[in-house]
Design an enzyme around this catalytic site. Structure first.
Site, PDB file in Angstrom:
ATOM      1  N   HIS A 230      -1.776 -29.295  -8.480  1.00 45.77           N
ATOM      2  CA  HIS A 230      -0.455 -28.750  -8.772  1.00 45.77           C
ATOM      3  C   HIS A 230       0.176 -29.440  -9.988  1.00 45.77           C
ATOM      4  CE1 HIS A 230       2.992 -26.394  -8.795  1.00 45.77           C
ATOM      5  NE2 HIS A 230       3.687 -27.495  -8.944  1.00 45.77           N
ATOM      6  N   TYR A 234       1.982 -28.980 -14.693  1.00 49.39           N
ATOM      7  CA  TYR A 234       3.076 -29.563 -15.483  1.00 49.39           C
ATOM      8  C   TYR A 234       2.533 -30.413 -16.627  1.00 49.39           C
ATOM      9  CZ  TYR A 234       5.530 -27.482 -11.715  1.00 49.39           C
ATOM     10  OH  TYR A 234       5.972 -26.541 -10.831  1.00 49.39           O
ATOM     11  N   HIS A 380       0.614 -14.346 -11.777  1.00 54.77           N
ATOM     12  CA  HIS A 380       1.529 -15.495 -11.936  1.00 54.77           C
ATOM     13  C   HIS A 380       1.021 -16.447 -13.013  1.00 54.77           C
ATOM     14  CE1 HIS A 380       3.684 -19.193 -11.004  1.00 54.77           C
ATOM     15  NE2 HIS A 380       2.563 -19.769 -10.630  1.00 54.77           N
ATOM     16  N   PHE A 381      -0.249 -16.819 -12.915  1.00 54.94           N
ATOM     17  CA  PHE A 381      -0.640 -17.891 -13.841  1.00 54.94           C
ATOM     18  C   PHE A 381      -0.957 -17.383 -15.243  1.00 54.94           C
ATOM     19  CE2 PHE A 381      -4.850 -17.753 -11.457  1.00 54.94           C
ATOM     20  CZ  PHE A 381      -5.676 -17.398 -12.511  1.00 54.94           C
ATOM     21  N   HIS A 382      -1.072 -16.062 -15.411  1.00 56.87           N
ATOM     22  CA  HIS A 382      -1.175 -15.602 -16.797  1.00 56.87           C
ATOM     23  C   HIS A 382       0.201 -15.560 -17.465  1.00 56.87           C
ATOM     24  CE1 HIS A 382      -5.360 -14.804 -15.835  1.00 56.87           C
ATOM     25  NE2 HIS A 382      -5.543 -14.909 -17.145  1.00 56.87           N
ATOM     26  N   ARG A 443      -8.561 -11.665  -5.968  1.00 52.44           N
ATOM     27  CA  ARG A 443      -8.819 -12.353  -7.232  1.00 52.44           C
ATOM     28  C   ARG A 443     -10.257 -12.869  -7.220  1.00 52.44           C
ATOM     29  NH1 ARG A 443      -6.215 -18.494  -7.015  1.00 52.44           N
ATOM     30  NH2 ARG A 443      -7.322 -18.638  -8.998  1.00 52.44           N
ATOM     31  N   ARG A 444     -10.732 -13.329  -8.337  1.00 53.95           N
ATOM     32  CA  ARG A 444     -12.071 -13.917  -8.465  1.00 53.95           C
ATOM     33  C   ARG A 444     -13.147 -12.991  -7.898  1.00 53.95           C
ATOM     34  NH1 ARG A 444     -11.037 -20.345  -7.052  1.00 53.95           N
ATOM     35  NH2 ARG A 444     -10.556 -20.838  -9.200  1.00 53.95           N
TER      36      ARG A 444
END
Ligand code: HAS
Length: 554
Positions: A230, A234, A380-382, A443-444
């Site tokens: 996680h 950041y 989300h992560f794109h 996903r994946r």
């Protein structure tokens, strides 16, 4: 109130050898991005049933391509960019050169680590995705490569801390310059956070891949991975925040809202490291009480980014109004959109607002049960790492590469188009993946190849993903063209300094704010929080249950 103490380091120039090391580290990151986006196009098209990976003879399976995509984009690009950019911002802020031997060692570690990991992935010996969960096993070269990449960040940290320590000795009683503060806290946060993945790779996976351990412990490994997994997001993001706080206000003609607020936002990321269990909400073997506690803590990690949103918006507003913008939102259209560095980063901010909302949805325990392991998470992560972070790196490159090369940026108009094409692409792409995720699209998964029936809702989702992903690919290719022409054929131009923001409220020598600079204390508090959250779980899993045999799925 005591007088503002602001250390200024104008006129500072990095020694040529260090400038070159920073340059090559950043170019290594962008080269990794170039490799990663080719595989990204493959993934995007596969959602629409188009299967192109066979065009790349070295990519034997979808998962091999996905591993390359994840490792090159999420690990090599981000780590290399962070190492180079944060070394530069620290040196500039402290007005002192770094240690050349440490910089050389850090560059060697990340370069050799990348080659080793790439060798394993391209020869099909590490088709384990970027999360490399055991019992999926990779060859030892992959784990050693990753270990070296992490070691490169520790070497950079050591260099930053030594520089700061020397600066403090020479400037007793002064506040740490804000740009150096943000830079050093980024690496301090990462050093503590990376202990999880370091323990996993060095103590469990590397000896296992060398045949020195009888098996793997998937539960313990996953937890150590997410302890780092996680806060790693950041570590990707904070160099961008260094730019959004430290440079964007200057670039738009505005000012930074508050020195103390900025320091508090960075400290919050240092303190809120232990929320990795929110990636394991659906894992067995973790107590529901711990999961609920982590769900609450995850909402807390939302706040430093909310603070950032307001602080950056304030700077943009001052800038927009100084360029004649009026009314409630008129200022937004008067910020210098014609500067490609600004337009790329402001578009990245807009995408991040959506990424933040989808992050909150992920964090909601009940919502997570619905979207976990669906394409919603990829949506989300794109918006976050692939846009807020990567598009900002591109925007930073539009001033950084001319500064490092002492050359004018080639194709400024094209550069503006580039960021809009990428931005529109990711909006379409992530909308598709979000819709698909709500309809349970996994996903994946190589949707183009699966033999079971596809739901009708997945068709629109897949089409949007393919169209959006193709636009993102075009945007990325344009970025490389602009960079390559600038480096190889750009006109020589003296670029004297990096853009540096001024703060409305300057730091003072008295009062509570001074304690924000006591980095050792905050690191200690953060360590205690990590121990509280992870201590009993890890103690319970020691010694490791090394019973899972290696599994090579592909
Ligand atoms: Fe996340 C999964 C929760 C942020 C990346 N995340 C992932 C994965 C990745 C990732 C890669 O709770 C997948 C991992 C895997 O492979 O399985 N994430 C969050 C939350 C936040 C968050 C609460 N994520 C990020 C960032 C990433 C990133 C940043 C990369 C850089 N995420 C989760 C959860 C999961 C997860 C669960 C697990 C899902 C599952 O089940 O697998 C927050 O930090 C977000 C806070 C963001 C904001 C937005 C602030 C906006 C700003 C821009 C302002 C705009 C301006 C301009 C100024 C609060 C700062 C506008 C001007 C105007 C005029 C409007």
């Amino acid at each position: 109130m005591s007088a503002p103490i602001v250390y200024r380091s104008e006129g500072f120039e990095l020694p040529g050898v260090q400038r070159n090391l920073i340059r090559w580290t950043i170019y290594l990151g962008f080269a990794a991005l170039a490799v990663g986006v080719v595989n990204g196009l493959d993934q995007a098209l596969s959602y629409a049933g188009i299967n192109i990976f066979r065009f790349y003879p070295e990519m034997r399976t979808y998962y091999q391509g996905l591993t390359v995509h994840g490792v090159f984009n999420a690990i090599v690009l981000t780590f290399a960019f962070g190492n180079g950019f944060i070394s530069l911002t620290t040196a500039r802020a402290l007005g002192r050169a770094l240690s050349t031997p440490i910089q050389v060692a850090a560059f060697a570690a990340i370069a050799v680590g990348t080659v080793l990991a790439a060798f394993a992935m391209f020869t099909g010996e590490a088709t384990v995705l970027y999360t490399f969960y055991p019992p999926l096993e990779a060859s030892w070269t992959f784990y050693l490569g990753l270990a070296l990449i992490v070691i490169s960040t520790w070497l950079v940290s050591a260099d930053l801390f030594l520089s700061l320590a020397r600066w403090r000795r020479e400037h007793p009683g002064e506040r740490i310059p804000l740009l150096a503060y943000m830079s050093v806290v980024t690496y301090l946060m990462w050093d503590l956070a990376s202990l999880g993945i370091a323990a996993e790779v060095v103590l469990l996976l590397l000896p296992w891949s060398l045949g020195l351990l009888p098996g793997s412990d998937p539960m313990l490994s996953r937890t150590l991975f997410w302890l780092t997994g996680h806060p790693i997001v950041y570590f990707w993001l904070l160099p961008v925040y260094v730019s959004w706080y430290g440079m964007i206000p200057r670039q738009v003609g505005g000012k930074l809202f508050s020195d103390s607020v900025t320091r508090i936002a960075f400290l919050a990321f240092l303190l809120l490291i232990p929320v990795g269990f929110h990636h394991q909400f659906l894992d067995p073997g973790i107590s529901p009480t711990l999961k609920y506690f982590i769900a609450v803590l995850t909402f807390a990690i939302f706040f430093p980014s909310l603070m950032t949103a307001f602080a950056v918006m304030y700077a943009l507003e001052i800038g927009g109004r100084s360029h004649g913008g009026k009314g409630l939102i008129g200022w937004f259209f008067r910020i210098p959109w014609r500067d490609p560095s600004v337009s790329a980063q402001v578009l990245a901010m807009l995408a991040f607002m959506l990424g933040g909302i989808s992050g909150l949805m992920n964090a909601s325990y009940s919502m997570n049960m619905m979207i976990h392991n669906t394409t919603f998470v990829s949506g989300h992560f794109h918006l976050t790492v692939a846009t807020a972070v990567t598009l900002s790196y591109m925007g930073i490159a539009y001033w950084l590469v001319p500064y490092l090369e002492q050359k004018e940026l080639w194709g400024r108009t094209l550069a503006r188009w580039q960021s809009w094409i990428y931005f529109v692409g990711v909006l379409i792409f992530s909308t598709g993946l979000t819709i698909g995720g709500f309809a349970g699209m996994p996903r994946r998964t190589p949707i183009a190849l699966i033999s079971y029936p596809k739901l009708p809702e997945w068709q629109l989702a897949g089409l949007l993903a393919a169209v959006g992903g193709s636009l993102m690919f075009i945007g990325a290719v344009l970025f490389f063209v602009i960079l390559a022409v600038t480096i190889l054929a750009g006109q020589h131009e003296a670029v004297a300094d990096i853009p540096l923001s001024e703060t409305v409220e300057r730091p003072t020598l008295a009062g509570w704010a001074v304690r924000l600079d006591r980095l050792g204390l905050w690191l200690g508090v953060s360590l205690v929080l990590v121990l509280i959250v992870y201590g009993s779980f890890i103690a319970h899993h020691l010694p490791p249950h090394l019973i899972s045999q290696p599994f090579k799925a592909f």
